[in-house]
Scaffold this motif. Structure first.
Motif, mmCIF file in Angstrom:
data_model
loop_
_atom_site.group_PDB
_atom_site.id
_atom_site.type_symbol
_atom_site.label_atom_id
_atom_site.label_comp_id
_atom_site.label_asym_id
_atom_site.label_seq_id
_atom_site.Cartn_x
_atom_site.Cartn_y
_atom_site.Cartn_z
ATOM 1 N N ILE A 226 5.882 -1.444 3.621
ATOM 2 C CA ILE A 226 6.368 -2.018 4.963
ATOM 3 C C ILE A 226 5.617 -1.430 5.717
ATOM 4 C CG2 ILE A 226 8.167 -2.031 6.545
ATOM 5 C CD1 ILE A 226 10.043 -2.505 4.488
ATOM 6 N N SER A 227 5.212 -0.143 6.059
ATOM 7 C CA SER A 227 4.359 0.527 6.798
ATOM 8 C C SER A 227 3.164 -0.005 6.929
ATOM 9 C CB SER A 227 4.323 2.045 6.781
ATOM 10 O OG SER A 227 3.704 2.273 5.278
ATOM 11 N N GLY B 263 10.853 5.154 -1.820
ATOM 12 C CA GLY B 263 11.458 3.957 -2.027
ATOM 13 C C GLY B 263 10.763 2.575 -1.949
ATOM 14 N N THR B 264 11.128 1.805 -2.541
ATOM 15 C CA THR B 264 10.484 0.387 -2.369
ATOM 16 C C THR B 264 10.883 -0.485 -1.093
ATOM 17 O OG1 THR B 264 12.333 -0.798 -3.391
ATOM 18 C CG2 THR B 264 10.738 0.139 -4.848
ATOM 19 N N PRO B 265 9.990 -1.424 -0.712
ATOM 20 C CA PRO B 265 10.499 -2.255 0.563
ATOM 21 C C PRO B 265 11.783 -2.824 0.360
ATOM 22 C CG PRO B 265 8.007 -2.577 -0.169
ATOM 23 C CD PRO B 265 8.587 -1.904 -1.137
ATOM 24 N N GLN B 266 12.082 -3.105 -0.775
ATOM 25 C CA GLN B 266 13.310 -3.795 -0.958
ATOM 26 C C GLN B 266 14.500 -2.692 -0.582
ATOM 27 O OE1 GLN B 266 14.666 -7.259 -1.575
ATOM 28 N NE2 GLN B 266 16.357 -6.096 -0.525
ATOM 29 N N GLN B 267 14.111 -1.351 -0.963
ATOM 30 C CA GLN B 267 15.270 -0.267 -0.859
ATOM 31 C C GLN B 267 15.364 0.010 0.612
ATOM 32 O OE1 GLN B 267 13.470 2.383 -3.820
ATOM 33 N NE2 GLN B 267 15.410 1.995 -5.360
ATOM 34 N N CYS B 268 14.186 -0.110 1.123
ATOM 35 C CA CYS B 268 14.125 0.056 2.626
ATOM 36 C C CYS B 268 15.188 -0.662 3.499
ATOM 37 C CB CYS B 268 12.685 0.125 3.340
ATOM 38 S SG CYS B 268 11.560 1.167 2.734
ATOM 39 N N LEU B 269 14.927 -2.077 3.182
ATOM 40 C CA LEU B 269 15.788 -3.142 3.739
ATOM 41 C C LEU B 269 17.281 -3.275 3.439
ATOM 42 C CD1 LEU B 269 12.768 -5.923 4.200
ATOM 43 C CD2 LEU B 269 13.850 -4.303 6.017
ATOM 44 N N GLU C 269 8.027 -10.659 1.230
ATOM 45 C CA GLU C 269 6.851 -11.491 0.789
ATOM 46 C C GLU C 269 5.535 -10.908 0.909
ATOM 47 O OE1 GLU C 269 7.118 -15.504 1.933
ATOM 48 O OE2 GLU C 269 9.106 -15.746 1.285
ATOM 49 N N LEU C 270 5.164 -10.362 1.983
ATOM 50 C CA LEU C 270 4.161 -9.827 2.383
ATOM 51 C C LEU C 270 3.809 -8.570 1.587
ATOM 52 C CD1 LEU C 270 3.625 -10.470 6.041
ATOM 53 C CD2 LEU C 270 2.140 -11.467 4.492
ATOM 54 N N CYS C 271 4.706 -7.603 1.638
ATOM 55 C CA CYS C 271 4.692 -6.580 0.611
ATOM 56 C C CYS C 271 4.303 -6.925 -0.677
ATOM 57 C CB CYS C 271 6.180 -5.849 0.929
ATOM 58 S SG CYS C 271 6.341 -4.934 2.453
#
Length: 291
Positions: free
Chosen positions: A22-23, A191-197, A13-15
């Motif tokens: 994320i970083s 990659g995107t934050p979603q892809q990271c997680l 959500e914050l991203c």
């Protein structure tokens, strides 16, 4: 601005709200909660990266024998194998395995390492980061960004589950380290934050149930081998996520599942050295600790 988060869902959500990776969310969280300027936070992260790099390369120049005598020189052998063009793993994995195993040699000989998230799993993140840096000519600044990403995943695991082998088995140590490395690698490669997680969740799924069974109670064997395996798992998960393969189970749910499975493991398989590999005749003969 409040950049604190207590779940992967909140992190995403914050991203999204701030259009940040994320970083950067993790970096700002550290600065705000730690009451330190950005330069100070980056200085600390750069110091961690320098220690990681040194521990991943030192045994390649001078192989180190572990305190327990179970490991030493394995990383150098891998490097020599790679140098002879005999590697079947490719450049990134070949290098990452070598560096990951090297860190465990430093750890087992009482050298300086960065627990990421633990000493026994300390080779996975630096192994992955150093291999990607060398193969793709990535700057130290971008590597530092990736380490903040890895830190966010490690923080969530420590806050909402465990990273201790004595509590959750090796899935909580190598598993979380690999999840950290996979997430960091995905961001590093665009990659995107979603892809990271997604990648982090896939790693935990693939390593679910991994037991902690150190021979002789020493963080040497099979720990070193599992750091190499952890890098491989992280690379697989990162590649899948970057290709657009979505993970069905969100990271928060996978983390909770890992924690639940870990608590159901028998005591013999949670760092007591009473079961698994540690209880085999060959292991007992090697360490001399069994009757």
């Amino acid at each position: 601005m409040n950049m604190d988060f207590n779940s992967a869902e909140k992190l995403l959500e914050l991203c999204e709200q701030n259009q940040l990776p994320i970083s950067e969310v993790m970096r700002q969280r550290e600065c705000i909660l730690g009451e330190m300027p950005r330069d100070a936070a980056d200085h600390r992260m750069n110091k961690a990266w320098e220690i990681m790099r040194t521990s991943a390369t030192q045994p390649l120049k001078k192989p180190i024998k572990s305190m327990g005598g179970l490991i030493g020189g394995e990383a150098k052998k891998l490097e020599a194998h790679y140098g002879r063009k005999k590697s079947i793993c490719g450049d990134v994995l070949g290098k990452a395995m070598t560096y990951a195993m090297a860190v465990l040699e430093v750890n087992a000989s009482m050298g300086l390492i960065v627990a990421a998230p633990t000493a026994g799993s300390a080779g996975v993140v630096p192994g992955m980061m150093l291999a990607l840096q060398e193969c793709y000519r990535i700057s130290d600044q971008r590597i530092m960004d990736a380490l903040y990403n890895a830190g966010a995943v490690g923080y969530l695991a420590m806050r909402n589950a465990t990273v201790a082998g004595a509590v959750g088995g090796c899935q909580a140590e190598i598993g979380v380290a690999s999840a950290m490395a996979a997430s960091a690698a995905v961001e590093l490669m665009g990659g995107t934050p979603q892809q990271c997680l997604d990648a982090a969740s896939t790693v935990l799924m693939n390593m679910l149930g991994l037991v902690c069974d150190p021979v002789g109670g020493l963080v040497e064997y099979p720990c070193q081998n599992r750091n190499a395996a952890g890098v491989a798992n992280a690379l697989v998960a990162a590649e899948m996520a970057l290709s657009g393969i979505h993970q069905l189970i969100p990271f928060d749910q996978m983390l909770d599942t890992m924690y639940t499975v870990g608590r159901h493991l028998p005591a013999e398989l949670r760092e007591t050295a009473l079961g698994g590999c540690a209880a085999t005749p060959a292991a007992c003969a090697a360490c001399g600790h069994c009757g």
